[in-house]
Design a protein around this motif. Structure first.
Motif, PDB file in Angstrom:
ATOM      1  N   LYS A   5       0.856  -1.184   0.000  1.00  0.00           N
ATOM      2  CA  LYS A   5       0.000   0.000   0.000  1.00  0.00           C
ATOM      3  C   LYS A   5       0.896   1.239   0.000  1.00  0.00           C
ATOM      4  O   LYS A   5       1.934   1.239   0.677  1.00  0.00           O
ATOM      5  CB  LYS A   5      -0.885   0.013   1.254  1.00  0.00           C
ATOM      6  N   LEU A   6       0.506   2.245  -0.736  1.00  0.00           N
ATOM      7  CA  LEU A   6       1.343   3.454  -0.784  1.00  0.00           C
ATOM      8  C   LEU A   6       0.535   4.725  -0.525  1.00  0.00           C
ATOM      9  O   LEU A   6      -0.478   4.980  -1.178  1.00  0.00           O
ATOM     10  CB  LEU A   6       2.024   3.578  -2.145  1.00  0.00           C
ATOM     11  N   GLY A   7       0.990   5.482   0.442  1.00  0.00           N
ATOM     12  CA  GLY A   7       0.406   6.797   0.708  1.00  0.00           C
ATOM     13  C   GLY A   7       1.411   7.878   0.353  1.00  0.00           C
ATOM     14  O   GLY A   7       2.616   7.674   0.485  1.00  0.00           O
ATOM     15  N   ARG A  38      11.519  -4.843   3.381  1.00  0.00           N
ATOM     16  CA  ARG A  38      10.785  -4.503   4.593  1.00  0.00           C
ATOM     17  C   ARG A  38       9.338  -5.001   4.526  1.00  0.00           C
ATOM     18  O   ARG A  38       8.751  -5.381   5.539  1.00  0.00           O
ATOM     19  CB  ARG A  38      10.841  -2.993   4.833  1.00  0.00           C
ATOM     20  N   PHE A  39       8.806  -4.999   3.320  1.00  0.00           N
ATOM     21  CA  PHE A  39       7.430  -5.480   3.122  1.00  0.00           C
ATOM     22  C   PHE A  39       7.368  -7.003   3.257  1.00  0.00           C
ATOM     23  O   PHE A  39       6.543  -7.546   4.008  1.00  0.00           O
ATOM     24  CB  PHE A  39       6.936  -5.033   1.740  1.00  0.00           C
ATOM     25  N   VAL A  40       8.271  -7.682   2.560  1.00  0.00           N
ATOM     26  CA  VAL A  40       8.246  -9.151   2.546  1.00  0.00           C
ATOM     27  C   VAL A  40       8.583  -9.715   3.926  1.00  0.00           C
ATOM     28  O   VAL A  40       7.977 -10.688   4.377  1.00  0.00           O
ATOM     29  CB  VAL A  40       9.223  -9.696   1.473  1.00  0.00           C
ATOM     30  N   ALA A  89       6.206  -4.078   7.350  1.00  0.00           N
ATOM     31  CA  ALA A  89       5.237  -3.077   6.898  1.00  0.00           C
ATOM     32  C   ALA A  89       4.235  -3.707   5.933  1.00  0.00           C
ATOM     33  O   ALA A  89       4.561  -4.686   5.249  1.00  0.00           O
ATOM     34  CB  ALA A  89       5.959  -1.935   6.185  1.00  0.00           C
ATOM     35  N   ASP A  90       3.023  -3.152   5.891  1.00  0.00           N
ATOM     36  CA  ASP A  90       2.045  -3.506   4.849  1.00  0.00           C
ATOM     37  C   ASP A  90       2.097  -2.516   3.689  1.00  0.00           C
ATOM     38  O   ASP A  90       1.476  -2.728   2.641  1.00  0.00           O
ATOM     39  CB  ASP A  90       0.632  -3.522   5.430  1.00  0.00           C
ATOM     40  N   GLY A  91       2.804  -1.450   3.934  1.00  0.00           N
ATOM     41  CA  GLY A  91       2.917  -0.414   2.916  1.00  0.00           C
ATOM     42  C   GLY A  91       3.705   0.742   3.510  1.00  0.00           C
ATOM     43  O   GLY A  91       4.247   0.618   4.614  1.00  0.00           O
ATOM     44  N   PHE A  92       3.751   1.847   2.777  1.00  0.00           N
ATOM     45  CA  PHE A  92       4.596   2.956   3.201  1.00  0.00           C
ATOM     46  C   PHE A  92       3.931   4.300   2.916  1.00  0.00           C
ATOM     47  O   PHE A  92       3.186   4.433   1.943  1.00  0.00           O
ATOM     48  CB  PHE A  92       5.947   2.900   2.457  1.00  0.00           C
ATOM     49  N   ARG A 126       7.412  -6.013 -10.426  1.00  0.00           N
ATOM     50  CA  ARG A 126       7.605  -7.154  -9.522  1.00  0.00           C
ATOM     51  C   ARG A 126       6.280  -7.695  -8.973  1.00  0.00           C
ATOM     52  O   ARG A 126       6.285  -8.560  -8.093  1.00  0.00           O
ATOM     53  CB  ARG A 126       8.506  -6.742  -8.353  1.00  0.00           C
ATOM     54  N   GLY A 127       5.179  -7.115  -9.416  1.00  0.00           N
ATOM     55  CA  GLY A 127       3.876  -7.575  -8.917  1.00  0.00           C
ATOM     56  C   GLY A 127       3.583  -7.121  -7.503  1.00  0.00           C
ATOM     57  O   GLY A 127       2.668  -7.614  -6.846  1.00  0.00           O
ATOM     58  N   LEU A 128       4.355  -6.140  -7.044  1.00  0.00           N
ATOM     59  CA  LEU A 128       4.198  -5.696  -5.656  1.00  0.00           C
ATOM     60  C   LEU A 128       3.264  -4.503  -5.510  1.00  0.00           C
ATOM     61  O   LEU A 128       2.925  -4.113  -4.399  1.00  0.00           O
ATOM     62  CB  LEU A 128       5.571  -5.310  -5.083  1.00  0.00           C
ATOM     63  N   PHE A 129       2.883  -3.909  -6.636  1.00  0.00           N
ATOM     64  CA  PHE A 129       1.989  -2.754  -6.548  1.00  0.00           C
ATOM     65  C   PHE A 129       0.954  -2.810  -7.663  1.00  0.00           C
ATOM     66  O   PHE A 129       1.238  -3.261  -8.771  1.00  0.00           O
ATOM     67  CB  PHE A 129       2.783  -1.439  -6.598  1.00  0.00           C
TER      68      PHE A 129
END
Ligand code: FMN
Ligand code: FMN
Lengths: 450, 450
Positions: free
Chosen positions: A8-10, A382-384, A388-391, A416-419
């Motif tokens: 997740k990105l804010g 950090r996510f994997v 964190a669930d996002g940043f 990378r399929g991460l977003f």
């Protein structure tokens, strides 16, 4: 099809940039704090990149009373978050709108009402970042001589949140019939008066705003003391936090998820989103150079004051700037951040100047300096590794730093399929992967029908 | 060239219409209270016609606790004014944005800040309508069992306004230098900390929002008791009021202008803008028919409750609806409106039903029913005979009623030279013909230079 976990990105929008000297950067407009078009541009930029939300912090006054430093920074004066987010709500369509509001110097009726109104204005994209305020100066704008003691203000915060949620449950989702022929506007059975009487508040209700397409605004929280974590575990749907190392981040993450589970909640329904401040270069050397350029713009008076503020302590200007940090008395300020900075100072044996330089960019948050690929790697790790669930992306200067992140890092995460490549829906809940908060009355009916 | 006096026009936007049954009218959208696009359309309509402002009233809760009536009306639930006006600020360019906020259940720092923020968002088009709140139910949402007594709440209101204006004078107009090279963001000499300590408030300041192109928001006031008029004469720049007859209007007008002069002000710098609710037909008969159509949509339970609310008295359902209004005890409610209604009831020997029908359309305001020409005549008379400087147009249903006024009446006023063809400027002050509020420090400098 298994749904893979995605970042997740804010976009954390600290007006002209998160770096304390960001406003002096050539790419930042110096008058961003009075320009709504600046924020419009940022919101559109973030939305075009399919970020989850923009995020506004808040301060109920000018925290820094030190004229010598305050007149050299841009961050004490700007738009009020709820009015600004409301303005942005009608010129955006998918991006979440998260604003900070303090439970210490507000009334729950106003907060419930204004965020509910923003939630309707935006078609279900509002989020409330609950804080208890850190600054003594803010208390002085609200009839007090000193800030409310830490434990008391969290006691107030818990009850405040109960009242707000109670008010948000005034109307069932299908309460409004609006039948012109019979003249029935709403179904009286679907109106729920609150009648709250507690230690801190007496609030009768009902709320005079209807529910939104996402039920009610997303509850975000910031504040990482024991009390803060308890509140977050029990009630928050997203958390804004500050960790500098992977270990700190993982420990916090595990702790909050455990607290949520202990409170009978699905740990996946609290999204942990620490801040990160990226400085991006085509090479690592270029990134370092860019960072040093920003650091060199910090006036010593500003650096010292920033350190005092982040640590919640008094004037540090009496000490040798190139000597070590002295022992400091315990304060009523933000405990978790203070501890983080102290730990870092001792671990790395930093002078006062080195210490303020080390937090100036990210203000206690995670500072990453490198190529887009390196930064994507760091975020992915950090996510994997469940830090964190996002940043919340804290661009050092705006809009430039956010553009750099969106052009450089987002495509790599996406590859990378991460977003995400597309928004999951039109509400903030849908995009964050948070459940729709069933109204308690509807919920009971569904149970009875089973 | 002498500048002729022209009528000021505000669009009073009571969601789906000012008439209590407006939402049932075929031309009104029944879901207006959750549709921002409805308000967008209204704001654009008013701006295209070059009206001075849109105006939002407010209520801090659902005032009507009588379920029997409340579920038959649309006006208890809707957007919160400051968030809604902020949303409208970025999609309009010239029209003023006036919102109501109570001094009884708010803190001055929040009000000063939010209106200052709206003022910047809109490029200098904000106005704050100061009220002290009439409803007991509102007090119960803010930790009280009863509303603050009338005299006390005006005492609070006066001090509240002083604090708000003090905060709005935190920054001189040219305080922000924003010099990237020297790193000077503002001139510390042009920052003025408030340090207010009074009977009701302790507010240190400074405010964390800069001044806007119109200096600070326009101060509007509503409340016509002795205390209300005093406050208005001393400080208001525009007044929202309710008069049914020309005589009442002229007496009020003369009274306020005298109070302003006695307070050492230019009486022309307080614009008196009563409400008026027009129902327009191609013929007078058609207008009457339209009005009766609306009246027939009022459910008796709604009519009775409306009467109770406007008069600030309890339940009237025990009395014969076709009998006279009984004698009622004095209350802590809105005195001036109560008196107006009582006077009308006795003068015209009205039954309870006749009385509620007589106020239902305009809710104590001036109701005009006729052709566009007749309505233009009526407005012109009241304007020329110094009963008003302008009017707040309370369309019975929206958007239709506002469209009718703009298509029918505005061109006639314009042809008579009574209404503008172009905006005088981009700020609300410029359009209302109000002076720029010189900052006290700048003012002193100018005097010293003479
Ligand atoms: C990551 C983070 C962000 C915060 N953001 C804000 C903010 O925007 N506005 C504010 O008044 N307080 C903010 N706070 C401060 C807390 O509300 C305040 O310090 C309070 O004491 C809770 O923090 P604690 O639980 O760490 O003590 C923030 C705290 C943290 C940890
Ligand atoms: C024309 C008019 C409009 C008003 N509009 C509002 C309003 O929108 N919201 C509110 O809380 N009170 C409103 N009030 C009520 C007053 O704030 C409240 O009744 C207070 O007692 C002041 O009125 P008074 O001076 O006539 O007693 C209005 C009063 C008048 C006369």
């Amino acid at each position: 099809m298994t749904k893979t976990r995605q970042i997740k990105l804010g976009a954390f929008l600290m007006t002209d940039g998160h770096h304390i000297a960001g406003w002096r950067h050539p790419r930042a407009p110096a008058n961003a704090n009075v320009r709504v078009d600046h924020f419009l541009r940022l919101a559109r930029l973030a939305e075009a990149a399919k970020l989850d939300a923009i995020f506004l912090s808040d301060s109920l006054g000018v925290r820094d009373t030190n004229l010598e430093s305050v007149h050299r920074t841009s961050r004490n004066v700007g738009f009020e978050p709820l009015t600004l987010l409301s303005a942005l709500s009608v010129v955006t369509h998918n991006i979440g709108l998260i604003g900070t509001a303090s439970t210490s110097f507000n009334e729950p009726f106003h907060i419930a009402r204004k965020f509910a109104s923003l939630d309707l204005l935006s078609g279900g994209r509002a989020g409330w970042n609950l804080v208890t305020s850190s600054g003594e100066e803010e208390a002085r704008n609200f009839n007090l001589d000193r800030h409310i003691p830490h434990a008391d203000r969290y006691d107030r915060a818990r009850e405040f949140l109960d009242v707000v949620k109670g008010l948000w449950n005034t109307w069932e989702d299908d309460a409004f019939i609006r039948d012109k022929v019979s003249g029935t506007f709403f179904d009286p059975e679907k109106l729920h008066v609150l009648n709250h009487r507690g230690r801190h508040f007496k609030v009768k209700g009902p709320l005079n705003v209807a529910r939104s397409p996402q039920g009610h605004p997303v509850v975000v929280q910031a504040g990482a003391s024991e009390d803060g974590r308890d509140l977050a575990g029990a009630s928050a749907e997203a958390i804004f936090c500050a960790h500098r190392t992977l270990n700190e981040a993982r420990a916090f993450y595990a702790d909050i998820k455990t607290r949520a589970a202990n409170a009978g909640r699905n740990p996946d329904h609290v999204k942990i989103m620490p801040g990160v401040s990226p400085v991006i270069g085509r090479t690592e050397a270029e990134a370092r150079e860019k960072f040093e350029e920003l650091q060199s713009l910090i006036h010593p008076a500003v650096g010292l004051q920033l350190l005092s503020t982040v640590m919640g302590v008094g004037d540090l200007s009496g000490y040798d700037i190139d000597g070590p940090l002295p022992d400091l008395p315990e304060t009523n300020g933000p405990k978790s951040r203070q501890q983080l900075v102290l730990d870092a100072a001792r671990r790395d044996k930093l002078t006062i100047r080195q210490l303020y330089l080390s937090i100036a960019g990210a203000r206690g948050h995670w500072q990453v300096v490198g190529t887009a690929e390196q930064i994507a790697d760091a975020l992915e790790e950090r996510f994997v590794k469940e830090g964190a669930d996002g940043f919340n992306i804290m661009a050092p200067h705006l809009p430039g730093g956010l553009e750099d992140f969106i052009e450089g890092v987002v495509p790599i995460l996406r590859k990378r399929g991460l977003f995400r490549t597309e928004y999951a829906g039109t509400t903030l809940r849908e995009n964050l992967g948070l459940p729709f908060p069933e109204h308690h009355a509807t919920h009971r009916q569904a149970e009875a029908a089973e």
